[in-house]
Write an enzyme that holds these catalytic residues in place. Structure first.
Site, PDB file in Angstrom:
ATOM      1  CD  GLU A 109      50.452  41.017  -9.847  1.00 53.46           C
ATOM      2  OE1 GLU A 109      50.238  41.684  -8.815  1.00 53.46           O
ATOM      3  OE2 GLU A 109      51.542  40.500 -10.118  1.00 53.46           O
ATOM      4  CG  PHE A 119      49.813  34.295  -7.121  1.00 52.13           C
ATOM      5  CD1 PHE A 119      49.513  34.256  -5.765  1.00 52.13           C
ATOM      6  CD2 PHE A 119      48.841  34.761  -8.000  1.00 52.13           C
ATOM      7  CE1 PHE A 119      48.271  34.672  -5.287  1.00 52.13           C
ATOM      8  CE2 PHE A 119      47.594  35.185  -7.535  1.00 52.13           C
ATOM      9  CZ  PHE A 119      47.315  35.139  -6.173  1.00 52.13           C
ATOM     10  CB  ALA A 120      49.362  28.677  -9.926  1.00 52.35           C
ATOM     11  CG  ASP A 142      43.289  43.858  -2.874  1.00 53.85           C
ATOM     12  OD1 ASP A 142      42.971  43.889  -4.081  1.00 53.85           O
ATOM     13  OD2 ASP A 142      42.476  43.619  -1.950  1.00 53.85           O
ATOM     14  CD  GLU A 195      39.825  47.513 -19.539  1.00 53.08           C
ATOM     15  OE1 GLU A 195      40.532  46.529 -19.260  1.00 53.08           O
ATOM     16  OE2 GLU A 195      40.197  48.412 -20.321  1.00 53.08           O
TER      17      GLU A 195
HETATM   18  C1  LIG Z   1      52.270  37.491 -19.312  1.00 49.71           C
HETATM   19  C2  LIG Z   1      51.215  37.166 -18.308  1.00 49.71           C
HETATM   20  C3  LIG Z   1      51.571  36.832 -17.016  1.00 49.71           C
HETATM   21  C4  LIG Z   1      50.584  36.494 -16.088  1.00 49.71           C
HETATM   22  N1  LIG Z   1      50.972  36.061 -14.831  1.00 49.71           N
HETATM   23  C5  LIG Z   1      50.023  35.527 -14.008  1.00 49.71           C
HETATM   24  C6  LIG Z   1      50.409  34.891 -12.777  1.00 49.71           C
HETATM   25  O1  LIG Z   1      51.585  34.849 -12.409  1.00 49.71           O
HETATM   26  N2  LIG Z   1      49.447  34.309 -12.024  1.00 49.71           N
HETATM   27  C7  LIG Z   1      48.127  34.314 -12.380  1.00 49.71           C
HETATM   28  O2  LIG Z   1      47.310  33.735 -11.648  1.00 49.71           O
HETATM   29  N3  LIG Z   1      47.730  34.941 -13.528  1.00 49.71           N
HETATM   30  C8  LIG Z   1      48.639  35.517 -14.352  1.00 49.71           C
HETATM   31  N4  LIG Z   1      48.259  36.114 -15.533  1.00 49.71           N
HETATM   32  C9  LIG Z   1      46.829  36.198 -15.865  1.00 49.71           C
HETATM   33  C10 LIG Z   1      46.317  37.624 -15.831  1.00 49.71           C
HETATM   34  O3  LIG Z   1      46.223  38.073 -14.505  1.00 49.71           O
HETATM   35  C11 LIG Z   1      44.983  37.650 -16.591  1.00 49.71           C
HETATM   36  O4  LIG Z   1      45.297  37.475 -17.961  1.00 49.71           O
HETATM   37  C12 LIG Z   1      44.220  38.946 -16.369  1.00 49.71           C
HETATM   38  O5  LIG Z   1      43.753  39.036 -15.049  1.00 49.71           O
HETATM   39  C13 LIG Z   1      43.027  39.084 -17.316  1.00 49.71           C
HETATM   40  O6  LIG Z   1      42.278  37.914 -17.390  1.00 49.71           O
HETATM   41  P1  LIG Z   1      41.918  37.309 -18.836  1.00 49.71           P
HETATM   42  O7  LIG Z   1      43.183  37.212 -19.596  1.00 49.71           O
HETATM   43  O8  LIG Z   1      41.134  36.057 -18.642  1.00 49.71           O
HETATM   44  O9  LIG Z   1      41.019  38.408 -19.517  1.00 49.71           O
HETATM   45  P2  LIG Z   1      39.423  38.567 -19.369  1.00 49.71           P
HETATM   46  O10 LIG Z   1      39.034  38.551 -17.941  1.00 49.71           O
HETATM   47  O11 LIG Z   1      38.772  37.590 -20.290  1.00 49.71           O
HETATM   48  O12 LIG Z   1      39.219  40.038 -19.928  1.00 49.71           O
HETATM   49  C14 LIG Z   1      39.123  40.346 -21.321  1.00 49.71           C
HETATM   50  C15 LIG Z   1      38.774  41.826 -21.433  1.00 49.71           C
HETATM   51  O13 LIG Z   1      37.471  42.051 -20.865  1.00 49.71           O
HETATM   52  C16 LIG Z   1      37.569  43.040 -19.857  1.00 49.71           C
HETATM   53  N5  LIG Z   1      36.594  42.750 -18.798  1.00 49.71           N
HETATM   54  C17 LIG Z   1      36.368  41.570 -18.168  1.00 49.71           C
HETATM   55  N6  LIG Z   1      35.380  41.701 -17.260  1.00 49.71           N
HETATM   56  C18 LIG Z   1      34.969  42.994 -17.317  1.00 49.71           C
HETATM   57  C19 LIG Z   1      34.018  43.775 -16.615  1.00 49.71           C
HETATM   58  N7  LIG Z   1      33.261  43.258 -15.623  1.00 49.71           N
HETATM   59  N8  LIG Z   1      33.886  45.079 -16.934  1.00 49.71           N
HETATM   60  C20 LIG Z   1      34.647  45.638 -17.916  1.00 49.71           C
HETATM   61  N9  LIG Z   1      35.567  44.970 -18.604  1.00 49.71           N
HETATM   62  C21 LIG Z   1      35.748  43.658 -18.312  1.00 49.71           C
HETATM   63  C22 LIG Z   1      39.008  42.998 -19.358  1.00 49.71           C
HETATM   64  O14 LIG Z   1      39.397  44.193 -18.729  1.00 49.71           O
HETATM   65  C23 LIG Z   1      39.740  42.742 -20.671  1.00 49.71           C
HETATM   66  O15 LIG Z   1      39.892  43.961 -21.353  1.00 49.71           O
HETATM   67  C24 LIG Z   1      49.221  36.518 -16.459  1.00 49.71           C
HETATM   68  C25 LIG Z   1      48.867  36.896 -17.771  1.00 49.71           C
HETATM   69  C26 LIG Z   1      49.842  37.193 -18.681  1.00 49.71           C
HETATM   70  C27 LIG Z   1      49.416  37.541 -20.097  1.00 49.71           C
END
Ligand SMILES: Cc1cc2nc3c(=O)[nH]c(=O)nc-3n(C[C@H](O)[C@H](O)[C@H](O)COP(=O)(O)OP(=O)(O)OC[C@H]3O[C@@H](n4cnc5c(N)ncnc54)[C@H](O)[C@@H]3O)c2cc1C
Length: 380
Positions: free
Chosen positions: A362, A121-122, A238, A366
């Site tokens: 997912e 799921f990308a 969800d 937060e």
């Molecule tokens: C091992 C792994 C597997 C993954 N697998 C998938 C996958 O299969 N498909 C896919 O599409 N994605 C995948 N992801 C991505 C994952 O869903 C995201 O890393 C995650 O949703 C957080 O996004 P980010 O890393 O950009 O963090 P950011 O969004 O940059 O967040 C950084 C910090 O800020 C906080 N934050 C951000 N906005 C707010 C706000 N409005 N209020 C309060 N706090 C906030 C966050 O909670 C976090 O603590 C994967 C990630 C990892 C590490």
């Protein structure tokens, strides 16, 4: 109110537990050390029918949401990495197709999944993590094709996937209404796997960069209506929350079992450490939190089944609580093992590393708190 699983669910759990004990647990440490994706085990899981759980009956599916939660928990109990690969293939990545695909797409891709093909799921991009609406990957229509251009990051199963579901925008100025969902096959010209992340845990499942460089796919690979991609992506996330909660419960159960066994064995000050009140209190807290996490998870799965869709608040509560409880449980399991808990002699350090991601992907904790509060207060 009935807190028991029905006979079918109990039999299913026993069958999966037996499989995990023989085919997953003995190899999980090795997969963790080598980052190896266990293709042969996935095929065996497919032979058992595990890749049809919760899918529509008319396409050969069996079981319900709770059955899927049970399978996710048991597999993750053996290996958190294989657990997430399973959860993504069967749940998150297939959801766009099973809920919004054409009859042809459903028949074709569900049959391939049931054979043990891997799905990704990308969605996430460098500037679109929690803020999913900030996607930059573009698509344009050209005759009978769509052309995709952009880069996804952190994609679970990305390196192994036989096909994947992905999301792109036609025009960023359209906001969410510019998004559409697509299915892309491995080997499509213009599609390639880029950097593989070196992760803290869940080693058997890749987290890959996926590059779409003038990637041309047939128009029939559009999923659902054009412009509905944002809603499809959100619905998939969800729906998947309950299974991430199950993954956390499975890893926490493994850590708890290991800690109780160790506490009954290890002697200090002339008695088993399980006799020391400091250890007993930790075990009592672990058991209580584990029960609470599982009950919240099962409630969310049961509500999903009853309502035909994921209950936003209850599913977010389950994911939030189960992932953070698993964190505390794995932390205590390492503590109970003392110095050995910090070594690779015992699996608790793996559980500790594997658990951590359940609080992040997912939807971070937060984002779950945000979802719960918005449901309660009616704010946006
Ligand atoms: C091992 C792994 C597997 C993954 N697998 C998938 C996958 O299969 N498909 C896919 O599409 N994605 C995948 N992801 C991505 C994952 O869903 C995201 O890393 C995650 O949703 C957080 O996004 P980010 O890393 O950009 O963090 P950011 O969004 O940059 O967040 C950084 C910090 O800020 C906080 N934050 C951000 N906005 C707010 C706000 N409005 N209020 C309060 N706090 C906030 C966050 O909670 C976090 O603590 C994967 C990630 C990892 C590490």
């Amino acid at each position: 109110m009935d807190f028991e699983l029905n006979e079918e669910q109990e039999m299913f759990r026993a069958m999966v537990r037996d499989f995990v004990a023989n085919e997953i647990e003995p190899y999980a440490t090795e997969w963790d050390e080598t980052n190896e994706f266990p293709y042969a085990t996935v095929k065996k899981m497919a032979e058992l029918g595990l890749y049809t759980v919760g899918l529509p009956e008319e396409y050969g599916g069996m079981g319900d949401e709770l059955t899927f939660a049970i399978a996710s928990e048991e597999i993750s109990r053996g290996s958190g990495g294989l657990g997430i690969s399973y959860i993504v293939s069967l749940g998150l990545a297939m959801y766009p197709i099973t809920m919004h695909g054409t009859t042809e797409q459903k028949a074709k891709y569900i049959a391939r999944l049931a054979e043990g093909e891997t799905v990704a799921f990308a969605l996430t991009e460098a500037m679109a993590g929690s803020d999913v609406g900030n996607l930059e990957m573009r698509y344009e229509r050209e005759g009978d094709s769509f052309i995709l251009n952009g880069t996804k990051i952190f994609i679970t199963n990305g390196a192994e996937a036989d096909f994947l579901t992905t999301f792109a925008t036609k025009d960023r100025s359209l906001g969410h209404k510019g998004f559409s969902a697509f299915v892309v096959e491995k080997g499509t010209p213009g599609f390639s796997v880029g950097k593989l992340e070196r992760k803290m845990g869940i080693h058997p499942a890749s987290a890959a960069e996926l590059v779409f460089d003038n990637c041309r796919i047939p128009a029939e690979n559009l999923i659902g209506e054009e412009g509905k991609g944002f809603r499809i992506a959100m619905e998939a996330i969800d729906a998947s929350r309950v299974t991430i909660a199950s993954q956390a419960v499975g890893i926490a159960q493994a850590a708890y079992d290991a800690a109780v066994a160790y506490a009954k064995e290890r002697k200090q000050f002339g008695v088993e450490i399980a006799r020391h009140q400091g250890i007993q209190f930790m075990i009592a807290d672990m058991a209580t939190e584990l029960d609470a996490a599982r009950l919240l998870t099962y409630r969310a799965a049961w509500l999903t089944q009853e309502q035909g869709k994921s209950p936003l608040k209850e599913a977010a509560m389950a994911k939030l609580y189960a992932s953070e409880a698993a964190h505390r449980i794995c932390h205590k399991a390492v503590q109970i093992h003392g110095g050995y808990g910090y070594t690779r002699e015992f699996p608790v350090e793996r559980y500790y590393r594997d658990q951590r991601i359940t609080e992040i992907y997912e939807g971070t904790s937060e984002m779950q708190r945000w979802t719960i509060a918005r449901q309660i207060t009616g704010t946006r």
